[in-house]
Design a protein around this motif. Structure first.
Motif, PDB file in Angstrom:
ATOM      1  N   ASN A  25       0.808  -1.219   0.014  1.00  9.98           N
ATOM      2  CA  ASN A  25      -0.108   0.085  -0.064  1.00  9.98           C
ATOM      3  C   ASN A  25       0.971   1.295   0.036  1.00  9.98           C
ATOM      4  O   ASN A  25       0.602   2.246   0.590  1.00  9.98           O
ATOM      5  CB  ASN A  25      -0.955  -0.108   1.313  1.00  9.98           C
ATOM      6  CG  ASN A  25      -1.892   0.999   1.148  1.00  9.98           C
ATOM      7  OD1 ASN A  25      -2.249   1.548  -0.076  1.00  9.98           O
ATOM      8  ND2 ASN A  25      -2.556   1.598   2.063  1.00  9.98           N
ATOM      9  N   SER A  26       1.951   1.321  -0.696  1.00 11.20           N
ATOM     10  CA  SER A  26       2.714   2.484  -1.023  1.00 11.20           C
ATOM     11  C   SER A  26       3.599   2.251  -2.003  1.00 11.20           C
ATOM     12  O   SER A  26       3.377   1.201  -2.979  1.00 11.20           O
ATOM     13  CB  SER A  26       3.746   2.423   0.335  1.00 11.20           C
ATOM     14  OG  SER A  26       4.369   3.742   0.185  1.00 11.20           O
ATOM     15  N   ARG A  27       4.425   3.227  -2.178  1.00  8.90           N
ATOM     16  CA  ARG A  27       5.173   3.297  -3.590  1.00  8.90           C
ATOM     17  C   ARG A  27       6.315   2.323  -3.593  1.00  8.90           C
ATOM     18  O   ARG A  27       6.952   1.599  -2.597  1.00  8.90           O
ATOM     19  CB  ARG A  27       5.955   4.490  -3.669  1.00  8.90           C
ATOM     20  CG  ARG A  27       7.026   4.718  -2.579  1.00  8.90           C
ATOM     21  CD  ARG A  27       7.684   6.215  -2.793  1.00  8.90           C
ATOM     22  NE  ARG A  27       8.475   6.596  -1.851  1.00  8.90           N
ATOM     23  CZ  ARG A  27       9.753   6.845  -2.267  1.00  8.90           C
ATOM     24  NH1 ARG A  27      10.268   6.211  -3.413  1.00  8.90           N
ATOM     25  NH2 ARG A  27      10.900   6.916  -1.203  1.00  8.90           N
ATOM     26  N   PRO A  28       6.573   1.386  -4.691  1.00  8.30           N
ATOM     27  CA  PRO A  28       7.080   0.025  -4.901  1.00  8.30           C
ATOM     28  C   PRO A  28       8.742   0.303  -4.404  1.00  8.30           C
ATOM     29  O   PRO A  28       9.230  -0.480  -3.972  1.00  8.30           O
ATOM     30  CB  PRO A  28       7.212  -0.230  -6.378  1.00  8.30           C
ATOM     31  CG  PRO A  28       5.624   0.248  -6.693  1.00  8.30           C
ATOM     32  CD  PRO A  28       5.533   1.861  -5.865  1.00  8.30           C
TER      33      PRO A  28
ATOM     34  N   THR B  80       0.733   8.570  -5.470  1.00  9.18           N
ATOM     35  CA  THR B  80      -0.015   9.317  -6.734  1.00  9.18           C
ATOM     36  C   THR B  80       1.205   9.554  -7.950  1.00  9.18           C
ATOM     37  O   THR B  80       0.585   9.326  -8.977  1.00  9.18           O
ATOM     38  CB  THR B  80      -0.543  10.740  -6.044  1.00  9.18           C
ATOM     39  OG1 THR B  80      -1.538  10.447  -5.002  1.00  9.18           O
ATOM     40  CG2 THR B  80      -1.436  11.353  -7.290  1.00  9.18           C
ATOM     41  N   ALA B  81       2.085   9.917  -7.600  1.00  4.46           N
ATOM     42  CA  ALA B  81       3.150  10.379  -8.494  1.00  4.46           C
ATOM     43  C   ALA B  81       3.559   9.020  -9.138  1.00  4.46           C
ATOM     44  O   ALA B  81       3.588   9.017 -10.541  1.00  4.46           O
ATOM     45  CB  ALA B  81       4.514  11.078  -7.693  1.00  4.46           C
TER      46      ALA B  81
ATOM     47  N   HIS C 197       2.919   5.180 -13.820  1.00  2.00           N
ATOM     48  CA  HIS C 197       2.486   3.921 -14.335  1.00  2.00           C
ATOM     49  C   HIS C 197       1.454   4.109 -15.465  1.00  2.00           C
ATOM     50  O   HIS C 197       1.420   3.134 -16.432  1.00  2.00           O
ATOM     51  CB  HIS C 197       2.165   3.288 -13.145  1.00  2.00           C
ATOM     52  CG  HIS C 197       1.498   1.637 -13.418  1.00  2.00           C
ATOM     53  ND1 HIS C 197       2.144   0.664 -14.080  1.00  2.00           N
ATOM     54  CD2 HIS C 197       0.188   1.191 -13.511  1.00  2.00           C
ATOM     55  CE1 HIS C 197       1.390  -0.424 -14.342  1.00  2.00           C
ATOM     56  NE2 HIS C 197       0.283   0.045 -13.904  1.00  2.00           N
ATOM     57  N   VAL C 198       0.313   4.821 -15.085  1.00  2.00           N
ATOM     58  CA  VAL C 198      -0.643   5.005 -16.181  1.00  2.00           C
ATOM     59  C   VAL C 198       0.003   5.370 -17.559  1.00  2.00           C
ATOM     60  O   VAL C 198      -0.464   5.153 -18.425  1.00  2.00           O
ATOM     61  CB  VAL C 198      -1.713   6.189 -15.661  1.00  2.00           C
ATOM     62  CG1 VAL C 198      -2.702   6.526 -16.687  1.00  2.00           C
ATOM     63  CG2 VAL C 198      -2.397   5.401 -14.576  1.00  2.00           C
ATOM     64  N   ALA C 199       0.809   6.553 -17.308  1.00  2.00           N
ATOM     65  CA  ALA C 199       1.312   7.143 -18.453  1.00  2.00           C
ATOM     66  C   ALA C 199       2.183   5.961 -19.258  1.00  2.00           C
ATOM     67  O   ALA C 199       2.371   5.953 -20.495  1.00  2.00           O
ATOM     68  CB  ALA C 199       2.370   8.130 -18.353  1.00  2.00           C
TER      69      ALA C 199
ATOM     70  N   GLU D 276       2.509   1.993 -23.958  1.00  2.00           N
ATOM     71  CA  GLU D 276       2.548   0.819 -24.348  1.00  2.00           C
ATOM     72  C   GLU D 276       1.403   0.430 -25.384  1.00  2.00           C
ATOM     73  O   GLU D 276       1.488  -0.516 -26.237  1.00  2.00           O
ATOM     74  CB  GLU D 276       2.642  -0.420 -23.301  1.00  2.00           C
ATOM     75  CG  GLU D 276       3.930  -0.071 -22.674  1.00  2.00           C
ATOM     76  CD  GLU D 276       3.854  -1.052 -21.358  1.00  2.00           C
ATOM     77  OE1 GLU D 276       3.007  -1.555 -20.995  1.00  2.00           O
ATOM     78  OE2 GLU D 276       5.031  -1.111 -20.753  1.00  2.00           O
ATOM     79  N   THR D 277       0.120   0.839 -24.899  1.00  2.00           N
ATOM     80  CA  THR D 277      -1.184   0.442 -25.741  1.00  2.00           C
ATOM     81  C   THR D 277      -1.354   1.181 -26.992  1.00  2.00           C
ATOM     82  O   THR D 277      -2.151   1.154 -27.878  1.00  2.00           O
ATOM     83  CB  THR D 277      -2.275   0.773 -24.977  1.00  2.00           C
ATOM     84  OG1 THR D 277      -2.422   1.927 -24.261  1.00  2.00           O
ATOM     85  CG2 THR D 277      -2.252  -0.393 -23.663  1.00  2.00           C
TER      86      THR D 277
END
Length: 331
Positions: free
Chosen positions: A37-40, A316-317, A322-324, A329-330
């Motif tokens: 539950n936090s940044r990897p 969030t950052a 990750h979304v970008a 990739e898609t």
């Protein structure tokens, strides 16, 4: 509590109240799943990173194993060449004696062939086929050991020009073969299995298509001063109008009792609300996050609050990155 936070919490409690009651479900097996539950790069242990497969590629720890196997073959071949060079005389005649007129009593070329066989078999099954079982490495190591023991008895040591180097060649081949077996069985396979369970987030039991129960572990920090926490959360998500709402709250579960390894944290009604940003330009979204957690333990609440704010910003950052990356990739 401000009005937006009150609305978010009300939505979370409404979602969780409308979800099915998990106590009425049959208890599943004790195959726990894990999440974070936090940044990897802060909470995710290094062995989970090295054991995971990124975009279907080979894991770091398995790639190191393949390099180790390659090193075994090349190093054994190099030591054999050194033994050949120390004999002196005509190099062509010496190679012909070792290879063309091979004799198990006088030639060490079979040790190189054993290393080449290990190299071929192990890379085939663990590099290309990508199996996750120790049977092949067990057969490879057992076969190598039996051959080397027989070689020690059959080799004519009295005629060896440099017996010390010949002994080293056999011993090194024996030790490396066992090192490969140890590394695969105690490092590669456990790390990959742990990473797969952790990153995939295998659930205790899905309640319905939008509700589940998950066991989560957050690694410790501050050089070990802060002990790791674990959580058992009931999660529910739904699309309400143009808003995606995901809510969670801590529950008790018979398959995840509190233990000494982690401090059991507690989440109150927590919620994510994601909606299109005002103006709707550029595909941007507005995210509201209500985090209601109690880490327990000795840490002062003021320190916890400051750390949670920083963790939320970092999360969030990294989520935006990750979304970008997924969008790239898609596209």
């Amino acid at each position: 509590m401000s009005a937006p936070e009150h609305e978010i919490r009300a939505a979370a409690e409404s979602l969780l109240g409308s979800s099915s009651s998990y106590q009425q479900r049959p208890s599943p097996s004790s195959n726990l799943g894990y999440s974070v539950n936090s940044r990897p790069d802060f909470l995710l242990p290094a062995d989970l990173v090295t054991g995971s497969r990124q975009s279907g590629r080979m894991s770091v720890v398995r790639r190191f194993f393949c390099l180790f196997v390659t090193f075994d073959f090349l190093f054994t071949g190099l030591m054999w060449l050194v033994c050949i060079m120390l004999v002196g005389g005509n190099m062509v005649d010496t190679l012909s004696q070792e290879i063309v007129r091979y004799n198990i009593h006088t030639s060490l070329f079979d040790v190189v062939l054993a290393a080449a066989s290990r190299f071929t078999v192990l890379l085939l099954f663990y590099g290309l086929v990508y199996i996750n079982h120790w049977c092949i490495i067990a057969l490879s190591t057992a076969g190598t050991c039996l051959f080397l023991i027989a070689k020690v008895y059959l080799y004519n040591w009295s005629e060896a020009s440099q017996p010390v180097f010949h002994v080293l060649l056999i011993l090194v081949s024996f030790v490396i073969a066992w090192g490969e077996a140890w590394f695969l069985d105690f490092r590669v396979l456990p790390q990959e299995q742990q990473a797969q369970r952790f990153l995939q987030g295998v659930l205790f039991q899905p309640i319905d298509e939008r509700t589940d129960i998950m066991y989560m572990v957050a690694a410790g920090g501050a050089g070990g001063l802060v002990q790791s926490r674990d959580f058992v959360n009931l999660r529910h998500w739904s699309l309400r109008g143009d808003c995606y709402v995901a809510a969670a709250v801590s529950v008790t579960h018979p398959d995840a009792p509190s233990g000494d390894k982690h401090i059991r944290g507690e989440n109150g009604a927590s919620c994510w609300v994601i909606r299109p940003a005002a103006g709707g330009g550029g595909g941007q979204s507005e995210v509201q996050w209500l985090l209601n957690t109690n880490l327990h333990g000795w840490i002062p609440q003021s320190v916890v609050d400051t750390g949670l704010v920083a963790a939320m910003l970092d999360y969030t950052a990294h989520l935006c990155k990750h979304v970008a990356r997924m969008a790239g990739e898609t596209s």
